[in-house]
Scaffold this motif. Structure first.
Motif, PDB file in Angstrom:
ATOM      1  N   ARG A  92      43.015  -2.593   1.258  1.00  0.00           N
ATOM      2  CA  ARG A  92      41.972  -1.488  -0.164  1.00  0.00           C
ATOM      3  C   ARG A  92      42.209  -0.110   0.296  1.00  0.00           C
ATOM      4  O   ARG A  92      42.583   0.301   1.242  1.00  0.00           O
ATOM      5  N   GLU A  93      42.932   0.690  -0.895  1.00  0.00           N
ATOM      6  CA  GLU A  93      43.031   2.555  -0.706  1.00  0.00           C
ATOM      7  C   GLU A  93      41.870   2.498  -0.425  1.00  0.00           C
ATOM      8  O   GLU A  93      40.523   1.976  -1.289  1.00  0.00           O
ATOM      9  N   VAL A  94      41.250   3.583   0.239  1.00  0.00           N
ATOM     10  CA  VAL A  94      40.130   3.776   0.370  1.00  0.00           C
ATOM     11  C   VAL A  94      40.392   5.451   0.019  1.00  0.00           C
ATOM     12  O   VAL A  94      40.803   6.680   0.027  1.00  0.00           O
ATOM     13  N   PHE A  95      38.505   6.144  -0.967  1.00  0.00           N
ATOM     14  CA  PHE A  95      38.542   6.945  -1.951  1.00  0.00           C
ATOM     15  C   PHE A  95      36.757   7.339  -0.729  1.00  0.00           C
ATOM     16  O   PHE A  95      36.410   6.438  -1.078  1.00  0.00           O
ATOM     17  N   THR A  96      36.575   8.769  -0.681  1.00  0.00           N
ATOM     18  CA  THR A  96      36.060   9.084  -0.315  1.00  0.00           C
ATOM     19  C   THR A  96      34.702  10.116  -1.194  1.00  0.00           C
ATOM     20  O   THR A  96      35.541  11.389  -1.400  1.00  0.00           O
ATOM     21  N   ILE A  97      33.629  10.046  -0.925  1.00  0.00           N
ATOM     22  CA  ILE A  97      32.878  10.924  -2.328  1.00  0.00           C
ATOM     23  C   ILE A  97      32.081  11.711  -0.795  1.00  0.00           C
ATOM     24  O   ILE A  97      31.883  10.977  -0.467  1.00  0.00           O
ATOM     25  N   ASP A  98      32.176  12.942  -1.449  1.00  0.00           N
ATOM     26  CA  ASP A  98      31.887  13.756  -0.419  1.00  0.00           C
ATOM     27  C   ASP A  98      30.327  13.961  -0.832  1.00  0.00           C
ATOM     28  O   ASP A  98      30.575  15.351  -1.360  1.00  0.00           O
ATOM     29  N   GLY A  99      29.068  13.581  -0.314  1.00  0.00           N
ATOM     30  CA  GLY A  99      27.479  14.516  -1.137  1.00  0.00           C
ATOM     31  C   GLY A  99      27.750  15.955  -0.978  1.00  0.00           C
ATOM     32  O   GLY A  99      26.861  16.559  -1.239  1.00  0.00           O
ATOM     33  N   ARG A 100      28.193  16.291   0.308  1.00  0.00           N
ATOM     34  CA  ARG A 100      28.165  17.539   0.829  1.00  0.00           C
ATOM     35  C   ARG A 100      28.527  18.713  -0.481  1.00  0.00           C
ATOM     36  O   ARG A 100      28.304  19.500  -0.032  1.00  0.00           O
ATOM     37  N   ARG A 101      29.743  17.977  -0.922  1.00  0.00           N
ATOM     38  CA  ARG A 101      30.658  18.364  -2.025  1.00  0.00           C
ATOM     39  C   ARG A 101      29.671  19.536  -2.738  1.00  0.00           C
ATOM     40  O   ARG A 101      29.727  20.276  -3.901  1.00  0.00           O
ATOM     41  N   ILE A 124      35.864   2.625  -1.478  1.00  0.00           N
ATOM     42  CA  ILE A 124      34.900   4.432  -1.855  1.00  0.00           C
ATOM     43  C   ILE A 124      33.954   3.642  -0.845  1.00  0.00           C
ATOM     44  O   ILE A 124      32.665   3.481  -0.001  1.00  0.00           O
ATOM     45  N   GLN A 125      34.178   5.387   0.106  1.00  0.00           N
ATOM     46  CA  GLN A 125      33.355   5.748   1.436  1.00  0.00           C
ATOM     47  C   GLN A 125      32.515   6.529   0.293  1.00  0.00           C
ATOM     48  O   GLN A 125      33.186   7.752  -0.091  1.00  0.00           O
ATOM     49  N   TRP A 126      31.033   6.935   0.930  1.00  0.00           N
ATOM     50  CA  TRP A 126      30.311   7.506   0.316  1.00  0.00           C
ATOM     51  C   TRP A 126      29.631   8.161   1.317  1.00  0.00           C
ATOM     52  O   TRP A 126      28.596   8.301   2.232  1.00  0.00           O
ATOM     53  N   LEU A 127      30.300   9.720   1.555  1.00  0.00           N
ATOM     54  CA  LEU A 127      29.165  10.443   2.821  1.00  0.00           C
ATOM     55  C   LEU A 127      28.232  11.330   2.405  1.00  0.00           C
ATOM     56  O   LEU A 127      27.744  11.753   1.311  1.00  0.00           O
ATOM     57  N   ALA A 128      27.391  11.849   3.700  1.00  0.00           N
ATOM     58  CA  ALA A 128      26.081  11.893   2.675  1.00  0.00           C
ATOM     59  C   ALA A 128      25.200  11.597   1.605  1.00  0.00           C
ATOM     60  O   ALA A 128      24.965  12.041   1.178  1.00  0.00           O
ATOM     61  N   TYR A 129      25.030  10.207   1.725  1.00  0.00           N
ATOM     62  CA  TYR A 129      24.697   9.254   0.383  1.00  0.00           C
ATOM     63  C   TYR A 129      23.399   9.928   0.470  1.00  0.00           C
ATOM     64  O   TYR A 129      22.720   9.792  -0.832  1.00  0.00           O
ATOM     65  N   HIS A 163      31.830  -7.146 -15.066  1.00  0.00           N
ATOM     66  CA  HIS A 163      32.278  -7.041 -16.148  1.00  0.00           C
ATOM     67  C   HIS A 163      32.857  -5.216 -16.216  1.00  0.00           C
ATOM     68  O   HIS A 163      32.793  -5.113 -17.831  1.00  0.00           O
ATOM     69  N   SER A 164      33.195  -4.334 -15.198  1.00  0.00           N
ATOM     70  CA  SER A 164      33.788  -3.937 -15.280  1.00  0.00           C
ATOM     71  C   SER A 164      35.130  -3.399 -15.596  1.00  0.00           C
ATOM     72  O   SER A 164      34.903  -2.078 -16.165  1.00  0.00           O
ATOM     73  N   GLY A 165      35.763  -3.757 -15.628  1.00  0.00           N
ATOM     74  CA  GLY A 165      37.040  -4.049 -15.037  1.00  0.00           C
ATOM     75  C   GLY A 165      38.342  -3.299 -13.923  1.00  0.00           C
ATOM     76  O   GLY A 165      39.302  -2.933 -13.428  1.00  0.00           O
ATOM     77  N   HIS A 166      36.935  -3.015 -12.907  1.00  0.00           N
ATOM     78  CA  HIS A 166      36.909  -2.514 -12.029  1.00  0.00           C
ATOM     79  C   HIS A 166      37.006  -3.766 -10.516  1.00  0.00           C
ATOM     80  O   HIS A 166      35.930  -4.060 -10.350  1.00  0.00           O
ATOM     81  N   ASP A 167      37.320  -3.301  -9.200  1.00  0.00           N
ATOM     82  CA  ASP A 167      37.044  -3.988  -8.352  1.00  0.00           C
ATOM     83  C   ASP A 167      36.755  -2.959  -6.948  1.00  0.00           C
ATOM     84  O   ASP A 167      37.960  -2.671  -6.003  1.00  0.00           O
ATOM     85  N   CYS A 168      35.464  -2.578  -7.191  1.00  0.00           N
ATOM     86  CA  CYS A 168      34.936  -1.531  -5.905  1.00  0.00           C
ATOM     87  C   CYS A 168      34.294  -2.217  -5.249  1.00  0.00           C
ATOM     88  O   CYS A 168      33.484  -3.653  -5.126  1.00  0.00           O
ATOM     89  N   THR A 169      34.558  -1.782  -3.880  1.00  0.00           N
ATOM     90  CA  THR A 169      33.606  -2.334  -2.183  1.00  0.00           C
ATOM     91  C   THR A 169      33.412  -0.521  -2.381  1.00  0.00           C
ATOM     92  O   THR A 169      33.706   0.404  -2.438  1.00  0.00           O
ATOM     93  N   LEU A 170      32.055  -0.545  -1.456  1.00  0.00           N
ATOM     94  CA  LEU A 170      31.288   0.608  -0.741  1.00  0.00           C
ATOM     95  C   LEU A 170      30.564   0.672   0.539  1.00  0.00           C
ATOM     96  O   LEU A 170      30.091  -0.070   0.182  1.00  0.00           O
ATOM     97  N   GLU A 171      30.793   1.796   0.482  1.00  0.00           N
ATOM     98  CA  GLU A 171      30.701   2.106   2.401  1.00  0.00           C
ATOM     99  C   GLU A 171      29.592   2.785   1.758  1.00  0.00           C
ATOM    100  O   GLU A 171      29.918   4.421   2.034  1.00  0.00           O
ATOM    101  N   ARG A 172      28.374   3.136   2.359  1.00  0.00           N
ATOM    102  CA  ARG A 172      27.071   4.404   2.457  1.00  0.00           C
ATOM    103  C   ARG A 172      27.295   5.291   3.526  1.00  0.00           C
ATOM    104  O   ARG A 172      26.859   4.181   4.690  1.00  0.00           O
ATOM    105  N   PHE A 173      27.570   6.332   3.956  1.00  0.00           N
ATOM    106  CA  PHE A 173      27.587   7.243   5.107  1.00  0.00           C
ATOM    107  C   PHE A 173      26.638   7.927   5.837  1.00  0.00           C
ATOM    108  O   PHE A 173      26.388   8.652   4.339  1.00  0.00           O
TER     109      PHE A 173
END
Length: 101
Positions: free
Chosen positions: A4-13, A62-67, A91-101
């Motif tokens: 999977r392509e990895v996307f990072t959401i940065d909660g510090r932002r 999805i990697q979520w930093l500062a979750y 039901h969403s039409g997408h296929d995502c996995t999530l890691e929380r940091f």
């Protein structure tokens, strides 16, 4: 192996929903000539792909930093809803996995 392509959401932002949507736009879109919708339905649409960073329907991780900071800033109920949207592959039409940091 699942590549999977990895996307990072940065909660510090960010520390508000407006900031969250800015971060989503920064992470998941590219080259759009308009702003994304500022609501969770639009967030779900963006996770499906086709907005410049990943193809429509492409599985992503999805990697979520500062979750925990995001939970404090946005509230547990809001974060639970966001996580539910991310992980709803039925039901969403997408296929995502999530890691929380």
């Amino acid at each position: 192996m699942d590549m999977r392509e990895v996307f990072t959401i940065d909660g510090r932002r960010f520390s508000s929903m407006a900031g969250f949507y800015d971060e989503v736009e920064r992470v998941f879109t590219f080259g759009l000539d308009q702003k994304i919708g500022r609501n969770l339905n639009a967030f779900n649409d963006i996770l499906r792909g086709g907005f410049g960073r990943h193809e429509y329907g492409q599985p992503i991780h999805i990697q979520w930093l500062a979750y925990e900071k995001s939970v404090r800033n946005l509230g547990k109920e809001t974060m639970d809803t966001i996580v539910e949207i991310i992980l709803d592959t039925d039901h969403s039409g997408h296929d995502c996995t999530l890691e929380r940091f």
